[in-house]
Scaffold this motif. Sequence first.
Motif, short mmCIF file in Angstrom:
data_model
loop_
_atom_site.label_atom_id
_atom_site.label_comp_id
_atom_site.label_asym_id
_atom_site.label_seq_id
_atom_site.Cartn_x
_atom_site.Cartn_y
_atom_site.Cartn_z
N LEU A 42 0.92 -1.21 -0.04
CA LEU A 42 -0.14 -0.04 0.06
C LEU A 42 0.96 1.10 -0.03
N ALA A 43 1.24 1.87 -1.03
CA ALA A 43 2.08 2.85 -1.23
C ALA A 43 1.52 4.11 -0.54
N PRO A 44 2.20 4.75 0.31
CA PRO A 44 1.30 5.93 0.95
C PRO A 44 1.28 7.07 -0.11
N ASP A 45 0.07 7.85 -0.15
CA ASP A 45 -0.01 8.53 -1.20
C ASP A 45 0.86 10.01 -0.87
N THR A 46 0.62 10.76 -1.84
CA THR A 46 1.59 12.06 -1.75
C THR A 46 1.24 12.90 -0.49
N ALA A 47 -0.01 13.17 -0.33
CA ALA A 47 -0.60 13.67 1.05
C ALA A 47 0.04 13.37 2.41
N LEU A 48 0.16 11.76 2.48
CA LEU A 48 0.80 11.24 3.53
C LEU A 48 2.08 11.53 3.62
N ILE A 49 2.76 11.22 2.51
CA ILE A 49 4.32 11.50 2.54
C ILE A 49 4.46 13.02 2.91
N GLU A 50 3.67 13.86 2.55
CA GLU A 50 3.87 15.16 2.97
C GLU A 50 3.93 15.57 4.57
N ARG A 51 2.79 14.60 5.00
CA ARG A 51 2.49 14.69 6.51
C ARG A 51 3.72 14.21 7.22
N PHE A 52 4.43 13.19 6.89
CA PHE A 52 5.62 12.60 7.25
C PHE A 52 6.76 13.66 7.29
N ILE A 53 6.90 14.26 6.34
CA ILE A 53 8.09 15.03 6.00
C ILE A 53 7.71 16.42 6.96
N ALA A 54 6.63 16.66 7.16
CA ALA A 54 6.38 18.07 7.81
C ALA A 54 6.97 17.86 9.24
N ILE A 55 6.79 16.59 9.71
CA ILE A 55 7.28 16.38 11.16
C ILE A 55 8.78 16.72 11.11
N VAL A 56 9.56 16.16 10.07
CA VAL A 56 10.93 16.25 10.53
C VAL A 56 11.62 17.82 9.48
N GLY A 57 10.75 18.24 8.63
CA GLY A 57 11.40 19.22 7.86
C GLY A 57 11.67 18.75 6.37
N THR A 58 11.72 19.58 5.43
CA THR A 58 12.18 18.97 4.02
C THR A 58 13.60 18.72 4.11
N THR A 59 14.26 19.47 4.71
CA THR A 59 15.79 19.41 4.62
C THR A 59 16.16 18.13 5.50
N HIS A 60 15.21 17.56 6.10
CA HIS A 60 15.52 16.11 6.75
C HIS A 60 14.89 15.03 6.08
N ALA A 61 14.51 15.17 5.15
CA ALA A 61 13.64 14.02 4.52
C ALA A 61 14.16 13.72 3.00
N LEU A 62 14.37 12.48 2.74
CA LEU A 62 14.88 12.21 1.40
C LEU A 62 13.75 11.53 0.53
#
Lengths: 484, 484
Positions: free
Chosen positions: B11-31
């Motif tokens: 079940l691939a996470p959709d873009t919106a969910l990915i964005e929610r995860f990235i928001a936790i650490v900030g874009t500079t700390h997500a690959l």
Amino acid sequence: MPISQKPSASLAPDTALIERFIAIVGTTHALTEPADITPYLTENRGLYHGASPLVLKPGSTEEVSKILALASETNSPIVPVSGRTGLVGGQVPRDGSSDILLSLERMNRVREVDPVGNVIVADAGCILADIQKAAEEVNRLFPLSLGSEGSCRIGGNLATNAGGTAVLVYGNMRQLCLGLEVVLPTGEIWNGLRRLKKDNSGYDLRDLFIGAEGTLGVITGAVLKLYPRPLGHEVAFVGLKSPAEALSLFEKAGALCGPALTGFELMPRIGVDFTSRHIPGVRDPLSTRHDWYVLIDISTSDAVETAKTMMQDMLEQGLEAGLIDDAVVAGSEAQRKAIWHMRESMSDAQKPEGGSIKHDVSVPIASIPVFMKEAEDAVLAAMPGARVCAFGHLGDGNIHYNISQPIGADKAEFIGRWREINKVVHDIVRAHGGSISAEHGVGQLKRAELAETRPPIETVLMQRIKQAFDPTGIMNPGKVVPNG
Amino acid sequence: MPISQKPSASLAPDTALIERFIAIVGTTHALTEPADITPYLTENRGLYHGASPLVLKPGSTEEVSKILALASETNSPIVPVSGRTGLVGGQVPRDGSSDILLSLERMNRVREVDPVGNVIVADAGCILADIQKAAEEVNRLFPLSLGSEGSCRIGGNLATNAGGTAVLVYGNMRQLCLGLEVVLPTGEIWNGLRRLKKDNSGYDLRDLFIGAEGTLGVITGAVLKLYPRPLGHEVAFVGLKSPAEALSLFEKAGALCGPALTGFELMPRIGVDFTSRHIPGVRDPLSTRHDWYVLIDISTSDAVETAKTMMQDMLEQGLEAGLIDDAVVAGSEAQRKAIWHMRESMSDAQKPEGGSIKHDVSVPIASIPVFMKEAEDAVLAAMPGARVCAFGHLGDGNIHYNISQPIGADKAEFIGRWREINKVVHDIVRAHGGSISAEHGVGQLKRAELAETRPPIETVLMQRIKQAFDPTGIMNPGKVVPNG
């Protein structure tokens, strides 16, 4: 006084069910007469008095398995019993209960002694002193050593992760055990009798059963580690000013002796007085009086001289640094035993002095001097005249913070303040990030207090484990885990 | 080749969910770019190639907590990543998965160094060598030592209960850790950062998380034990006839040196040849050739001379007993390091010789000589010309039973027989009551084989624990526990 753990619903097993249990072990190995059962219903301190209709003495792991299978099937609570020396009421059935006692006393066979692999495989009902002796016979050491070693049994030592006087180097029971045989509440047998020093093949089931106080299953056998017997052994008795000097001396001794430092025990003046007064054969080996004392034990495996030199160097350094006021080194095995006997009889020596409110606490080692001061101030503020007799394993951060009643006080009234004084001491323990149960376990005595004071998530995780292993809740109910 | 663990439903996470995860650490700390993620998808041996849409690098325990809370809420599998030096595929996401990687690399702060309490409190993302260095700076020793210490991280060391070269006296990670901070799959934080040597206040949660390979929660911090730095340190390199002589010598050394015996490593002739041939700077320090070798490491805390005398006495006893054919004692720190370097580069030295089928096994120490003979006979019967390069921690019963391909064999074809040869060796390990994963862990590599071969009740208990801690199954799925 601690509150007894009453079973929520007392479903007494009927005669037919009792007969089914008895049939598993045979009538000669079951006790049903109240007079025979009574000794199993109390513990040394007299804090708990339980009730039980039946004591079963299985002779084999298979019989234990059959008992637990029947108990699961019929929802019959089971309390495993070992040497009955526990200090937290873990081995006592619940007050007013129909808990069935499962005593391991007949399962006392040393299954194998292997001096090459350095292991002993033993039934859980073996008495600790017999295991020590079996090790000695093949020139090895089983290092667990406790005041109750003449009657406590390995199963209870494992169930409580016993500590004792040699933890500094050898660790608690978890470090002394390689493998376990456990009967699960369902009656299934887990044969985890491995002899491996390293085995990273999944979750650590062994260390989960060790210290679970019989709430997750019944330990029926164990593989125990053996060590070389030390050749050099020196014991010193040192007089000094305060726990602060004792801590500094411990640091020096640790740096100098490394793993040869096998014991470092702190004792107060009052404890030395009590033992000299009440314990036959004990006398203070120093000619002048000091406020505090430490017993230092050094063991070396290479040569007798190494231990001697190490002890001398360490005492010289301590004297030069002004940490030691006076010291004597035991000159014979008899003298070494006499010094250890003083330390080990310190709790018994309190009895003729009246009631004693006890604590088995640990704090980070560096905090001991401050903890001792704060705890004494708080106890004396709450109860003027109380006689603090705090002693123990300084090197492990573990203090038996015992308090003898004020001279002339009423014993019952004093003991009646047990919980109140516990709270005074335990609040300070917690402020230092300490534990209110360092080595004796939780049992009935500390179950409620732990649940009230530790992070709630910890209790939740324990409840989930209990539920996963013992869904019907038959294993030693009312102990360790709240609602467990 | 080991079979990859494919997720049952991707079940691939959709873009919106990915964005929610990235928001936790900030874009500079997500690959999120495949090129950036690729290094996280493989491991050193190249046995596993996973897939992942996202690497998150949280900077704090709170961020880890938020990530896991969101993962639980959305049923998103999480793979904790530490130094990525694991050897069983535990840190690699599943093939074809959408597992999200949670890397601890930014959480590399030493929180506190306490030379009085003898502890270091550190983030789980600290590199092992940095912890060793922090200990050295206050004149203490953190004894864990591994070939990968320059890049492996404490979180991974804990997750796999790492062993290494100093286990003989200091034990595995379980013995070197006093307390943990763990984020549970729900995002709840368990603060178990205790500094207590003794704490018998309930089930052993700490040792359950240690060695669970990230399947029960994410370890974010730890209290690690420090030890006195040894003053005396001696290393000898000994030539002898066979593992039987090596075992007898180990017994003598254990009796003589006790806890001063800090290393006892067995090496075969072929391993010494490989390292001399392929590892720059390594040479055989003995003038004649021997079939087997041992590295003996002795450390003492009191005086330099104690270690010297002990080593001399031990070697003399070994020569007199006819166990040693030749021996050299390192005369300088550089020479000590050179001998250890030979031992630690033995696995790398196999690489230029072609493929290597590896085993990380343990047997009871007394069984090592028989095990070595039986395993070699069986391997050569199955694959004539195979070059057995079995070496390791004899004192722990832990042998890295590695097999280099026959000279001139096809590498891919040889590696294709990995499972078949594993079975040959592991059957003998099991016959001796051994473990097929002594120190590297289970991960993906040994999950199926363990489930097939160990007592079924053990797998059931592990599954129940997994279910109790991680009911939605988001924590490092496909690792350690079957169906876990």
